[in-house]
Motif scaffolding. Structure first.
Motif, PDB file in Angstrom:
ATOM      1  N   VAL A  47     -52.748  23.315 -27.326  1.00  0.00           N
ATOM      2  CA  VAL A  47     -52.223  24.041 -26.173  1.00  0.00           C
ATOM      3  C   VAL A  47     -50.765  24.369 -26.447  1.00  0.00           C
ATOM      4  O   VAL A  47     -50.031  23.534 -26.975  1.00  0.00           O
ATOM      5  N   THR A  48     -50.350  25.573 -26.076  1.00  0.00           N
ATOM      6  CA  THR A  48     -48.946  25.946 -26.162  1.00  0.00           C
ATOM      7  C   THR A  48     -48.416  26.069 -24.741  1.00  0.00           C
ATOM      8  O   THR A  48     -49.001  26.764 -23.911  1.00  0.00           O
ATOM      9  N   ALA A  49     -47.302  25.369 -24.472  1.00  0.00           N
ATOM     10  CA  ALA A  49     -46.702  25.374 -23.142  1.00  0.00           C
ATOM     11  C   ALA A  49     -45.195  25.222 -23.284  1.00  0.00           C
ATOM     12  O   ALA A  49     -44.710  24.738 -24.308  1.00  0.00           O
ATOM     13  N   PRO A  50     -44.438  25.615 -22.259  1.00  0.00           N
ATOM     14  CA  PRO A  50     -42.994  25.389 -22.313  1.00  0.00           C
ATOM     15  C   PRO A  50     -42.693  23.893 -22.451  1.00  0.00           C
ATOM     16  O   PRO A  50     -43.414  23.053 -21.898  1.00  0.00           O
ATOM     17  N   LEU A  51     -41.644  23.592 -23.182  1.00  0.00           N
ATOM     18  CA  LEU A  51     -41.283  22.198 -23.444  1.00  0.00           C
ATOM     19  C   LEU A  51     -41.052  21.418 -22.155  1.00  0.00           C
ATOM     20  O   LEU A  51     -41.491  20.277 -22.021  1.00  0.00           O
ATOM     21  N   TRP A  52     -40.407  22.037 -21.170  1.00  0.00           N
ATOM     22  CA  TRP A  52     -40.108  21.309 -19.930  1.00  0.00           C
ATOM     23  C   TRP A  52     -41.392  20.923 -19.198  1.00  0.00           C
ATOM     24  O   TRP A  52     -41.470  19.853 -18.610  1.00  0.00           O
TER      25      TRP A  52
END
Length: 77
Positions: A47-52
């Motif tokens: 999964v790719t997601a924003p770090l925050w």
């Protein structure tokens, strides 16, 4: 002249409200500085997601684990 009633001074604001405001400012700064994407791998799922979002999700999972473990140890007493 300004009114000096119970709600008219900054000193009348409870410390927990000040703490909540400071934590809110820190959270917003954290989000604004950690907007790049992070790739998360769990077994075969990627999964790719924003770090925050990733860090907040890990924090929430940790809080839930702590709450469940704390609940169980309090129950044994």
């Amino acid at each position: 002249m300004a009114e000096q009633g119970p709600g008219g001074r900054l000193g009348a604001v409870p410390p927990r409200v000040w703490l909540a405001l400071v934590l809110l400012v820190l959270a917003v700064a954290f989000i604004l500085q950690n907007r790049q994407d992070a790739m998360i791998r769990l077994f075969t799922i990627v999964v790719t997601a924003p770090l925050w979002v990733t860090l907040v999700a890990c924090t929430v999972v940790g809080i839930l684990i702590g709450a469940l473990a704390g609940h169980r140890s309090r129950k044994r007493r």
